[in-house]
Write a protein that holds these residues in place. Structure first.
Motif, PDB file in Angstrom:
ATOM      1  N   VAL A 185       0.648  -1.116   0.165  1.00 18.25           N
ATOM      2  CA  VAL A 185       0.074  -0.060  -0.094  1.00 18.25           C
ATOM      3  C   VAL A 185       0.939   1.127   0.105  1.00 18.25           C
ATOM      4  CG1 VAL A 185      -1.613   1.519   1.343  1.00 18.25           C
ATOM      5  CG2 VAL A 185      -1.906  -1.086   1.117  1.00 18.25           C
ATOM      6  N   HIS A 186       2.039   1.154   0.712  1.00 18.70           N
ATOM      7  CA  HIS A 186       2.746   2.283   0.974  1.00 18.70           C
ATOM      8  C   HIS A 186       3.439   2.626  -0.514  1.00 18.70           C
ATOM      9  CE1 HIS A 186       5.704   5.006   3.073  1.00 18.70           C
ATOM     10  NE2 HIS A 186       6.418   4.789   2.009  1.00 18.70           N
ATOM     11  N   GLU A 187       3.986   1.716  -1.340  1.00 21.72           N
ATOM     12  CA  GLU A 187       4.746   1.966  -2.529  1.00 21.72           C
ATOM     13  C   GLU A 187       3.722   2.327  -3.267  1.00 21.72           C
ATOM     14  OE1 GLU A 187       7.752   2.459  -2.670  1.00 21.72           O
ATOM     15  OE2 GLU A 187       8.130   1.866  -0.774  1.00 21.72           O
ATOM     16  N   ALA A 188       2.478   1.749  -3.487  1.00 22.05           N
ATOM     17  CA  ALA A 188       1.364   2.134  -4.352  1.00 22.05           C
ATOM     18  C   ALA A 188       0.876   3.534  -4.510  1.00 22.05           C
ATOM     19  CB  ALA A 188       0.278   1.236  -4.189  1.00 22.05           C
ATOM     20  N   ALA A 189       0.954   3.948  -2.889  1.00 24.32           N
ATOM     21  CA  ALA A 189       0.360   5.219  -2.674  1.00 24.32           C
ATOM     22  C   ALA A 189       1.310   6.394  -3.557  1.00 24.32           C
ATOM     23  CB  ALA A 189       0.324   5.749  -1.156  1.00 24.32           C
ATOM     24  N   HIS A 190       2.702   5.925  -3.493  1.00 21.70           N
ATOM     25  CA  HIS A 190       3.650   6.985  -4.138  1.00 21.70           C
ATOM     26  C   HIS A 190       3.318   6.853  -5.765  1.00 21.70           C
ATOM     27  CE1 HIS A 190       6.382   8.303  -1.108  1.00 21.70           C
ATOM     28  NE2 HIS A 190       6.661   7.007  -0.469  1.00 21.70           N
ATOM     29  N   VAL A 191       3.052   5.799  -6.257  1.00 21.03           N
ATOM     30  CA  VAL A 191       2.701   5.793  -7.933  1.00 21.03           C
ATOM     31  C   VAL A 191       1.651   6.784  -8.065  1.00 21.03           C
ATOM     32  CG1 VAL A 191       1.766   4.523  -9.406  1.00 21.03           C
ATOM     33  CG2 VAL A 191       3.114   3.430  -8.124  1.00 21.03           C
ATOM     34  N   PHE A 192       0.825   7.105  -7.330  1.00 20.07           N
ATOM     35  CA  PHE A 192      -0.217   8.169  -7.664  1.00 20.07           C
ATOM     36  C   PHE A 192       0.401   9.412  -7.734  1.00 20.07           C
ATOM     37  CE2 PHE A 192      -3.033   5.412  -4.627  1.00 20.07           C
ATOM     38  CZ  PHE A 192      -3.315   4.678  -5.793  1.00 20.07           C
ATOM     39  N   HIS A 193       1.542   9.967  -7.529  1.00 16.81           N
ATOM     40  CA  HIS A 193       1.972  11.192  -7.427  1.00 16.81           C
ATOM     41  C   HIS A 193       3.000  11.100  -8.673  1.00 16.81           C
ATOM     42  CE1 HIS A 193       5.545  10.532  -5.067  1.00 16.81           C
ATOM     43  NE2 HIS A 193       4.637  10.229  -4.155  1.00 16.81           N
ATOM     44  N   ASN A 194       3.447  10.007  -8.987  1.00 19.97           N
ATOM     45  CA  ASN A 194       4.609   9.656 -10.045  1.00 19.97           C
ATOM     46  C   ASN A 194       3.752   9.288 -11.455  1.00 19.97           C
ATOM     47  OD1 ASN A 194       6.690   9.863  -8.185  1.00 19.97           O
ATOM     48  ND2 ASN A 194       6.542   7.852  -7.896  1.00 19.97           N
ATOM     49  N   CYS A 195       2.620   8.763 -11.632  1.00 26.21           N
ATOM     50  CA  CYS A 195       2.033   8.516 -12.715  1.00 26.21           C
ATOM     51  C   CYS A 195       1.259   9.679 -13.396  1.00 26.21           C
ATOM     52  CB  CYS A 195       1.248   7.006 -12.648  1.00 26.21           C
ATOM     53  SG  CYS A 195       0.421   6.635 -14.046  1.00 26.21           S
ATOM     54  N   LYS A 196       1.481   9.906 -14.561  1.00 29.23           N
ATOM     55  CA  LYS A 196       0.559  10.823 -15.422  1.00 29.23           C
ATOM     56  C   LYS A 196      -0.695  10.302 -15.884  1.00 29.23           C
ATOM     57  CE  LYS A 196       3.982  14.127 -16.956  1.00 29.23           C
ATOM     58  NZ  LYS A 196       4.520  14.659 -18.096  1.00 29.23           N
ATOM     59  N   ARG A 197      -1.653  10.902 -15.787  1.00 27.92           N
ATOM     60  CA  ARG A 197      -3.211  10.403 -15.990  1.00 27.92           C
ATOM     61  C   ARG A 197      -3.232   9.834 -17.488  1.00 27.92           C
ATOM     62  NH1 ARG A 197      -7.321  11.518 -12.849  1.00 27.92           N
ATOM     63  NH2 ARG A 197      -8.836  11.827 -14.662  1.00 27.92           N
ATOM     64  N   THR A 198      -2.510  10.821 -18.300  1.00 29.54           N
ATOM     65  CA  THR A 198      -2.493   9.851 -19.908  1.00 29.54           C
ATOM     66  C   THR A 198      -1.569   8.781 -20.005  1.00 29.54           C
ATOM     67  OG1 THR A 198      -0.559  11.492 -20.030  1.00 29.54           O
ATOM     68  CG2 THR A 198      -2.862  12.428 -20.769  1.00 29.54           C
ATOM     69  N   THR A 199      -0.808   8.467 -18.990  1.00 29.64           N
ATOM     70  CA  THR A 199       0.138   7.185 -19.112  1.00 29.64           C
ATOM     71  C   THR A 199      -1.094   6.143 -19.021  1.00 29.64           C
ATOM     72  OG1 THR A 199       1.890   8.330 -17.917  1.00 29.64           O
ATOM     73  CG2 THR A 199       1.580   5.810 -18.031  1.00 29.64           C
ATOM     74  N   ALA A 223       2.028   8.539   1.951  1.00 30.81           N
ATOM     75  CA  ALA A 223       2.211   7.123   1.939  1.00 30.81           C
ATOM     76  C   ALA A 223       2.193   6.456   3.254  1.00 30.81           C
ATOM     77  CB  ALA A 223       3.419   6.910   1.206  1.00 30.81           C
ATOM     78  N   TYR A 224       2.718   6.923   4.203  1.00 31.71           N
ATOM     79  CA  TYR A 224       2.665   6.185   5.536  1.00 31.71           C
ATOM     80  C   TYR A 224       1.204   6.389   6.227  1.00 31.71           C
ATOM     81  CZ  TYR A 224       7.777   5.560   6.361  1.00 31.71           C
ATOM     82  OH  TYR A 224       8.939   4.921   6.252  1.00 31.71           O
TER      83      TYR A 224
END
Length: 300
Positions: A185-199, A223-224
């Motif tokens: 869950v912690h690492e997935a939460a970081h994906v949300f601010h790394n991944c662009k919507r168009t991706t 994330a925590y």
């Protein structure tokens, strides 16, 4: 006096020699550091030099990692259907943070990109890394997970790492005894601010380029908080029980990260466990601060 003659007088490997290249490789293996310009490496042009140097460093890293891990291992096995397991694990967070029409695309992306590091995939994972620093950190993550010596005593002892849309997680995840910890869950939460919507095929706007807008200095807090709230909400259905679990969590050790304000972190969770949708409260508290532009009055 040239750099070459200086090296010769000091009995050091000269730039470009096989001995010098071996020293450069050893430096990378021991510390993760390297000369990003790859000066002195063989090749026809800069692109060719960089590609060959990167390949050589990653190959050496993979070989060193396998050598250190030899004789070490773990008894835990992965879920038989990892995609389904990942979707079930992350569904509450995704549904709490996003609209129903966006959830399938986001859950599908996450389910494809949670990677547990094992002896079967570690070489492929290391060789495909774009950044040499990330590969070095992943090698240490894997070595820690099997109980083997790390590449450096200064290497960070981490259980997970996010790179763009991929979450790399240690197999020690399945041995975790902290009831409030969840590296996935912690690492997935970081994906949300790394991944662009168009991706992943979602529409974007000028104000919403990434899946979520998280304040840069609160990314670890976000994330925590998601990690702990995921565990609390999965263990308790009522507000009263969630508050009791939060009190228990607050009495334990805080997140081992100096980027997290522990008082703010617990305050965010306290607000989340009382709310109907705690995920949205976490998001609101970690969103970028909107600063009003100063009003300028035009004078004649």
């Amino acid at each position: 006096m040239t750099a070459t003659s200086n090296a010769a007088e000091q009995n050091l490997p000269q730039i470009g020699t096989p001995q010098w290249l071996e020293a450069e490789i050893r430096q990378y293996l021991c510390s993760g550091s390297y000369d990003s310009s790859f000066a002195g490496w063989p090749g026809m042009n800069f692109v060719d030099v960089a590609q060959k140097a990167r390949q050589r460093l990653l190959t050496a890293l993979a070989e060193e990692t396998l050598g250190r891990a030899n004789g070490f291992g773990y008894q835990v096995t992965l879920p038989s259907d990892l995609h389904a397991w990942t979707r079930n694990k992350l569904a509450p967070m995704v549904h709490g943070l996003f609209g129903a029409d966006e959830c399938p695309a986001i859950l599908g992306m996450l389910a494809r990109n949670v990677v547990f590091l094992t002896g079967q995939n570690i070489v492929a994972v290391l060789m495909e890394q774009r950044w040499l620093s990330t590969a070095w950190n992943l090698a240490n993550l894997y070595l820690y997970s099997v109980g083997a010596p790390a590449l450096s005593q200064q290497a960070c002892h981490i259980e997970g790492l996010s790179q763009e849309t991929t979450c790399y997680v240690s197999m020690s995840y399945f041995d975790e005894t902290d009831p409030f910890a969840d590296f996935v869950v912690h690492e997935a939460a970081h994906v949300f601010h790394n991944c662009k919507r168009t991706t992943i095929g979602l529409g974007e706007s000028r104000r919403q380029e990434y899946l979520l807008s998280i304040d840069y200095f609160r990314r670890e807090t976000f994330a925590y908080a998601c990690e702990a709230y995921s565990r609390i909400s999965s263990m308790a259905a009522s507000t009263r029980l969630r508050q009791q679990l939060l009190e228990r969590h607050g009495e334990a050790l805080p997140p081992p990260d100096d980027r997290v304000d522990h008082g703010e972190y617990l305050d965010i969770l306290a607000e989340a466990v009382r709310a109907r949708n705690g995920w949205q409260r976490i998001l609101k508290r970690c969103a970028p601060i909107q600063r009003r532009q100063p009003h300028v009055t035009n004078t004649p």
